[in-house]
Scaffold this active site. Sequence first.
Site, PDB file in Angstrom:
ATOM      1  N   SER A 143     -30.387 -29.735  21.598  1.00  0.00           N
ATOM      2  CA  SER A 143     -29.873 -31.090  21.857  1.00  0.00           C
ATOM      3  C   SER A 143     -30.338 -31.522  23.241  1.00  0.00           C
ATOM      4  CB  SER A 143     -28.340 -31.070  21.845  1.00  0.00           C
ATOM      5  OG  SER A 143     -27.813 -32.277  22.373  1.00  0.00           O
ATOM      6  N   TYR A 156     -20.509 -27.143  24.374  1.00  0.00           N
ATOM      7  CA  TYR A 156     -21.628 -27.680  23.586  1.00  0.00           C
ATOM      8  C   TYR A 156     -22.941 -27.566  24.360  1.00  0.00           C
ATOM      9  CZ  TYR A 156     -24.207 -30.837  20.486  1.00  0.00           C
ATOM     10  OH  TYR A 156     -25.123 -31.377  19.617  1.00  0.00           O
TER      11      TYR A 156
HETATM   12  P1  NAI Z   1     -23.724 -33.196  10.557  1.00  0.00           P
HETATM   13  O1  NAI Z   1     -22.263 -32.933  10.745  1.00  0.00           O
HETATM   14  O2  NAI Z   1     -24.117 -34.271   9.605  1.00  0.00           O
HETATM   15  O3  NAI Z   1     -24.473 -31.853  10.142  1.00  0.00           O
HETATM   16  C1  NAI Z   1     -24.018 -30.574  10.499  1.00  0.00           C
HETATM   17  C2  NAI Z   1     -23.965 -29.707   9.249  1.00  0.00           C
HETATM   18  O4  NAI Z   1     -23.669 -28.366   9.638  1.00  0.00           O
HETATM   19  C3  NAI Z   1     -22.868 -30.142   8.258  1.00  0.00           C
HETATM   20  O5  NAI Z   1     -23.425 -30.249   6.959  1.00  0.00           O
HETATM   21  C4  NAI Z   1     -21.854 -29.010   8.340  1.00  0.00           C
HETATM   22  O6  NAI Z   1     -21.141 -28.792   7.127  1.00  0.00           O
HETATM   23  C5  NAI Z   1     -22.733 -27.820   8.701  1.00  0.00           C
HETATM   24  N1  NAI Z   1     -22.014 -26.717   9.341  1.00  0.00           N
HETATM   25  C6  NAI Z   1     -21.107 -26.799  10.356  1.00  0.00           C
HETATM   26  N2  NAI Z   1     -20.645 -25.575  10.643  1.00  0.00           N
HETATM   27  C7  NAI Z   1     -21.289 -24.700   9.826  1.00  0.00           C
HETATM   28  C8  NAI Z   1     -21.252 -23.289   9.662  1.00  0.00           C
HETATM   29  N3  NAI Z   1     -20.433 -22.522  10.399  1.00  0.00           N
HETATM   30  N4  NAI Z   1     -22.062 -22.728   8.740  1.00  0.00           N
HETATM   31  C9  NAI Z   1     -22.884 -23.501   7.968  1.00  0.00           C
HETATM   32  N5  NAI Z   1     -22.951 -24.833   8.068  1.00  0.00           N
HETATM   33  C10 NAI Z   1     -22.151 -25.417   8.976  1.00  0.00           C
HETATM   34  O7  NAI Z   1     -24.292 -33.544  12.005  1.00  0.00           O
HETATM   35  P2  NAI Z   1     -25.792 -33.719  12.558  1.00  0.00           P
HETATM   36  O8  NAI Z   1     -25.668 -34.720  13.617  1.00  0.00           O
HETATM   37  O9  NAI Z   1     -26.758 -33.903  11.457  1.00  0.00           O
HETATM   38  O10 NAI Z   1     -26.008 -32.313  13.266  1.00  0.00           O
HETATM   39  C11 NAI Z   1     -27.076 -31.427  12.968  1.00  0.00           C
HETATM   40  C12 NAI Z   1     -27.451 -30.695  14.232  1.00  0.00           C
HETATM   41  O11 NAI Z   1     -27.994 -31.639  15.159  1.00  0.00           O
HETATM   42  C13 NAI Z   1     -26.296 -30.003  14.957  1.00  0.00           C
HETATM   43  O12 NAI Z   1     -26.746 -28.740  15.409  1.00  0.00           O
HETATM   44  C14 NAI Z   1     -26.018 -30.925  16.124  1.00  0.00           C
HETATM   45  O13 NAI Z   1     -25.443 -30.243  17.209  1.00  0.00           O
HETATM   46  C15 NAI Z   1     -27.420 -31.423  16.426  1.00  0.00           C
HETATM   47  N6  NAI Z   1     -27.482 -32.644  17.209  1.00  0.00           N
HETATM   48  C16 NAI Z   1     -27.032 -33.835  16.695  1.00  0.00           C
HETATM   49  C17 NAI Z   1     -27.120 -34.991  17.460  1.00  0.00           C
HETATM   50  C18 NAI Z   1     -26.633 -36.310  16.960  1.00  0.00           C
HETATM   51  O14 NAI Z   1     -26.583 -37.270  17.750  1.00  0.00           O
HETATM   52  N7  NAI Z   1     -26.290 -36.458  15.676  1.00  0.00           N
HETATM   53  C19 NAI Z   1     -27.687 -34.958  18.807  1.00  0.00           C
HETATM   54  C20 NAI Z   1     -28.155 -33.672  19.238  1.00  0.00           C
HETATM   55  C21 NAI Z   1     -28.052 -32.561  18.455  1.00  0.00           C
END
Ligand code: NAI
Length: 251
Positions: A143, A156
Amino acid sequence: MECFAGKVAFITGAATGIGRQTAINFAAAGANVALVDTAVHVAEETAHAVERAGAKAIVLRADVTRSADVTHAVTQTVKNLGRLDYAFNNAGIAPRGRPAAELPEEEWDQTIAVNLKGVWLCVKHECAYMRDHGGGAIVNTASIMGVVGGPGLAAYSASKAGVIGLTRAVALDYANQGIRVNAVCPGGIAHTGITDRPENARDMEQLMQATPMGRLGKPADIAGTVMWLCSDGAAFVTGQSITVDGGFTVW
Ligand code: NAI
């Protein structure tokens, strides 16, 4: 777009957001996809989208903090889809920020467990397979908050900075064994499970104001970078953390 026909991609956090879009993009480029998540019912919908894009999808329930779940997911991917060429270790959580003195220890532990240990466990099992089967390419989700600081984001930011360090070290472990390991550092990305939460609306608005391009990113902006990092176009790229943030970190 480069053709990934006949290849297999393993994607964690594939149910929603960035992971979901990346799975669809891999499918559109010809790869079959293993959708790994705790939210299997939601991931089933992603599987339909992957199939509509013309590829095979399997949904695997795995909590990335649990070694046994990750081993099982990697094994089932190879068993059902025949191989493992690319991995996108993307599952993550972003608990509501609060100053370090108010951060509960359990929240620290859980954030590090999912965002950092989870990536390490995936990398560990993916590398064990790829090392013995002709190599591959791995992309981890860090991130911008692993590159700069964010108020209230001690756990985080630490977890994501950890992903950047982990990526460098593992890239060196396997640089001469055909495995490339890189990270992507997204800026504010709209319409994901994390950012659509109502309590995050004000933070997202501020993030947009602070982004030189004047907009938030889309999951497709990250998916495109992940696909490039996995492609032969990035054949000489390893150990890097590519920031995709509309200029946020270059002010
Ligand atoms: P999201 O919530 O849509 O996706 C995260 C996914 O990870 C979800 O499907 C969730 O069920 C799954 N998950 C959570 N804990 C888990 C576990 N213990 N085991 C297996 N699956 C698990 O959110 P997003 O935004 O798509 O996030 C994806 C990645 O991008 C994350 O690592 C987040 O930190 C990173 N990120 C997101 C940003 C944003 O602005 N959306 C910015 C920077 C990084």
